[in-house]
Design a protein around this motif. Sequence first.
Motif, short mmCIF file in Angstrom:
data_model
loop_
_atom_site.label_atom_id
_atom_site.label_comp_id
_atom_site.label_asym_id
_atom_site.label_seq_id
_atom_site.Cartn_x
_atom_site.Cartn_y
_atom_site.Cartn_z
N ASN A 9 41.68 24.62 36.27
CA ASN A 9 40.46 24.75 37.07
C ASN A 9 39.39 23.90 36.41
O ASN A 9 38.87 24.26 35.35
N ILE A 172 36.31 34.30 29.67
CA ILE A 172 36.18 32.99 30.32
C ILE A 172 35.13 32.15 29.61
O ILE A 172 33.96 32.52 29.53
N GLY A 173 35.58 31.01 29.08
CA GLY A 173 34.68 30.05 28.44
C GLY A 173 34.05 30.58 27.16
O GLY A 173 33.11 30.00 26.64
N GLY A 212 41.44 32.72 30.95
CA GLY A 212 40.36 33.12 30.04
C GLY A 212 40.66 32.58 28.66
O GLY A 212 41.46 33.16 27.93
N VAL A 214 42.48 30.12 27.65
CA VAL A 214 43.85 29.68 27.32
C VAL A 214 43.74 28.31 26.65
O VAL A 214 43.04 27.42 27.14
N GLY A 234 40.63 26.76 32.27
CA GLY A 234 39.39 26.05 32.54
C GLY A 234 39.21 24.90 31.57
O GLY A 234 39.81 23.84 31.71
P1 PGA Z 1 38.34 28.91 30.41
O1 PGA Z 1 38.15 29.21 31.99
O2 PGA Z 1 39.80 28.53 30.22
O3 PGA Z 1 37.41 27.76 30.12
O4 PGA Z 1 37.99 30.17 29.70
C1 PGA Z 1 39.14 29.87 32.73
C2 PGA Z 1 38.70 29.98 34.16
O5 PGA Z 1 37.51 30.23 34.41
O6 PGA Z 1 39.51 29.83 35.10
#
Ligand code: PGA
Length: 251
Positions: A9, A172-173, A212, A214, A234
């Motif tokens: 993504n 996430i991020g 999240g 990864v 992401g």
């Molecule tokens: P991240 O995002 O791998 O940068 O944590 C994952 C996502 O939002 O799909």
Amino acid sequence: MHKPVMAGNWKMYKTPADTVAFFEAFRPLVAATRHCEIVICPPFLDLPAAVESARGTNMQIGAQTLYWAKEGAFTGEVSGPMIRSTGATHVIVGHSERRQYFGETDATVLKRTIAALEAGLTPIVCVGEHLAQRESGQTESVLCEQCLHGISGLDAQQFAKILIAYEPVWAIGTGKTATPEIAAEAHSIIRREMRRKYGDQAAGNLRVLYGGSVKPDNAKNLMAQGEINGVLVGGASLDAASFAKIVNYQS
Ligand code: PGA
């Protein structure tokens, strides 16, 4: 069981020229990859360049959201048939950033999912809890609610075509990945809810991706969990070498 799905993504990163450069670097790194499906979801504007770059390869292209009407006076929106017409095959639905910044709800997630299926796209439907919800012991109820209102309105035929991504919002991020065990536990809650509604076989065939933080160094341990049937990546999907390492987690 179908192959795992390794999806990227890109969020709001990369121009069409950046997209072409990414694929030039990425293509040779995954040319021999057969164990999984590879899906890359760039911004709308990059879809034609991405589809062109992925033609004849083992990669598929997806969008990051869609609107549920086919066309109409909806300034700024993009529909499922428009996305499909670029040659894209997938679309992310209900990402937590869409829920947080653009007011998406379980009800609109369901509408978007149905619209994606009607356009012939495979929806990657995202669910996941916030940190406060996890810390107050609500993870299970949040996931059940999101499944009930955002997914269970699908009929069995529709359900058979979707992918679900479990993305704990706190991971996430942030660099904080869920441990493989935490992720697997959430995946099994999701699968249990889907089993209740759609039965053993359909729930068994469902692929639930983890997303999240990864990264190349944690993909293998996550993928070792039987409940984890792929990843939605992401930040680490923006770099060809790093995403290729995740895709080829086995080697
Ligand atoms: P991240 O995002 O791998 O940068 O944590 C994952 C996502 O939002 O799909």
